[in-house]
Design a protein around this motif. Structure first.
Motif, short mmCIF file in Angstrom:
data_model
loop_
_atom_site.label_atom_id
_atom_site.label_comp_id
_atom_site.label_asym_id
_atom_site.label_seq_id
_atom_site.Cartn_x
_atom_site.Cartn_y
_atom_site.Cartn_z
N GLY A 128 6.61 -4.35 -5.48
CA GLY A 128 5.22 -4.62 -5.14
C GLY A 128 4.21 -3.78 -5.88
O GLY A 128 3.01 -3.88 -5.62
N VAL A 129 4.68 -2.97 -6.79
CA VAL A 129 3.75 -2.17 -7.59
C VAL A 129 4.22 -2.13 -9.04
O VAL A 129 5.39 -2.33 -9.33
CB VAL A 129 3.64 -0.72 -7.08
N THR A 130 3.29 -1.90 -9.92
CA THR A 130 3.63 -1.78 -11.33
C THR A 130 3.81 -0.32 -11.68
O THR A 130 3.49 0.57 -10.89
CB THR A 130 2.51 -2.33 -12.22
N ARG A 131 4.31 -0.11 -12.86
CA ARG A 131 4.50 1.29 -13.27
C ARG A 131 3.15 1.99 -13.40
O ARG A 131 3.04 3.19 -13.17
CB ARG A 131 5.28 1.36 -14.58
N SER B 151 0.85 -1.20 0.00
CA SER B 151 0.00 0.00 0.00
C SER B 151 0.88 1.25 0.00
O SER B 151 2.10 1.16 0.18
CB SER B 151 -0.88 0.01 1.24
N TRP B 152 0.26 2.36 -0.20
CA TRP B 152 1.01 3.61 -0.28
C TRP B 152 1.22 4.21 1.11
O TRP B 152 0.53 5.12 1.52
CB TRP B 152 0.29 4.61 -1.18
N THR B 153 2.20 3.68 1.77
CA THR B 153 2.56 4.23 3.08
C THR B 153 3.23 5.59 2.87
O THR B 153 3.61 5.94 1.76
CB THR B 153 3.54 3.31 3.81
N ASP B 154 3.34 6.30 3.96
CA ASP B 154 3.97 7.63 3.87
C ASP B 154 5.37 7.52 3.29
O ASP B 154 5.78 8.33 2.46
CB ASP B 154 4.03 8.29 5.25
N GLU B 155 6.07 6.50 3.75
CA GLU B 155 7.45 6.33 3.27
C GLU B 155 7.50 6.10 1.78
O GLU B 155 8.30 6.71 1.06
CB GLU B 155 8.11 5.15 3.99
N ARG B 156 6.64 5.20 1.33
CA ARG B 156 6.64 4.86 -0.09
C ARG B 156 6.24 6.06 -0.94
O ARG B 156 6.79 6.30 -2.01
CB ARG B 156 5.71 3.69 -0.34
N LYS C 95 -0.74 6.85 -9.09
CA LYS C 95 -0.52 7.57 -7.83
C LYS C 95 0.02 8.96 -8.10
O LYS C 95 -0.38 9.93 -7.45
CB LYS C 95 0.48 6.77 -6.97
N VAL C 96 0.91 9.03 -9.05
CA VAL C 96 1.50 10.32 -9.42
C VAL C 96 0.39 11.31 -9.78
O VAL C 96 0.40 12.46 -9.36
CB VAL C 96 2.48 10.16 -10.59
N HIS C 97 -0.56 10.84 -10.53
CA HIS C 97 -1.64 11.71 -10.96
C HIS C 97 -2.54 12.10 -9.80
O HIS C 97 -2.95 13.24 -9.67
CB HIS C 97 -2.45 11.04 -12.06
N ARG C 98 -2.81 11.12 -8.96
CA ARG C 98 -3.67 11.41 -7.81
C ARG C 98 -3.01 12.42 -6.88
O ARG C 98 -3.67 13.21 -6.24
CB ARG C 98 -3.99 10.12 -7.07
#
Length: 194
Positions: free
Chosen positions: A30-33, A2-7, A39-42
């Motif tokens: 653990g994630v794809t491009r 998941s998108w933790t703060d660190e990640r 995520k970048v867009h969000r």
DNA sequence: CCCTGATTCGC
DNA sequence: GCGAATCAGG
């Protein structure tokens, strides 16, 4: 994963550094491009140029019938990093030295300087991949000191069938034919093995 | 074919 | 919010 703060933090860092989505994905794991791009867009940082607070000029769409010349900012000449001119061959009379090493011809010196410059200039364009990020088609030319944390690989697109990018292939696979002082060895012909 | 980011849309 | 699928391009 998941998108933790660190990640997310690492994502932001790498994205603003100019790393590609796939590289970031590999690094995070653990994630794809696609996930990264999504995520970048969000996060609203799709526009990498947004790194500057400077407003990109909202472009008053109100009235602008004429297309102004818009002088684009020049990238600046940027003088090539001059490599220290190789000093003249040092005639150090070392006690242990037996024979004088083959004196480098001026041509050889110039050549060395040219490639040295080219290499230095390239290290800036390098994608700076670590060992795990290398693929069969990323340039595997090492840059930096392997004993340091400041070590990475070129990572640019490989030349088809070669382990290096175009520029590094050029310096790695120099044809023997360029060594014009080959006929000199004609003396000890045959010799071979026994 | 390799890669890039952008967008959509069911979950 | 998430990200696979898809699109558009180099």
């Amino acid at each position: 994963m998941s998108w933790t703060d660190e990640r997310v933090e690492q994502l932001k860092a790498m994205w603003t550094e100019g790393q590609s989505a796939s590289q970031i994905a590999k690094s995070l794991g653990g994630v794809t491009r696609n996930a990264v791009i999504g995520k970048v867009h969000r996060l609203g940082l799709s526009n990498r140029a947004a790194a500057k607070p400077a407003a990109p000029a909202p472009e008053p769409k109100a009235a602008k019938p004429v297309i102004a010349p818009e002088p684009v900012a020049e990238p600046a000449p940027e003088p090539q990093p001059r490599v220290e001119p190789v000093a003249a061959p040092k005639p150090i009379p070392s006690p242990t030295a037996r024979r004088e090493p083959p004196p480098p011809t001026p041509a050889m010196v110039e050549d060395a300087q040219r490639t040295a410059q080219a290499l230095a200039a390239m290290e800036k364009k390098a994608k700076r991949l670590n060992l795990l990020e290398l693929t069969e088609r990323t340039c595997k030319w090492p840059i930096g000191d392997p004993a340091t944390d400041n070590f990475f690989f070129c990572g640019l697109a490989c030349q088809p069938g070669k382990p290096y990018c175009e520029a590094h292939v050029a310096v790695a696979f120099q044809p023997m034919s360029s060594r014009r002082d080959r006929d000199r060895n004609r003396n000890r012909s045959a010799g071979g093995f026994r």
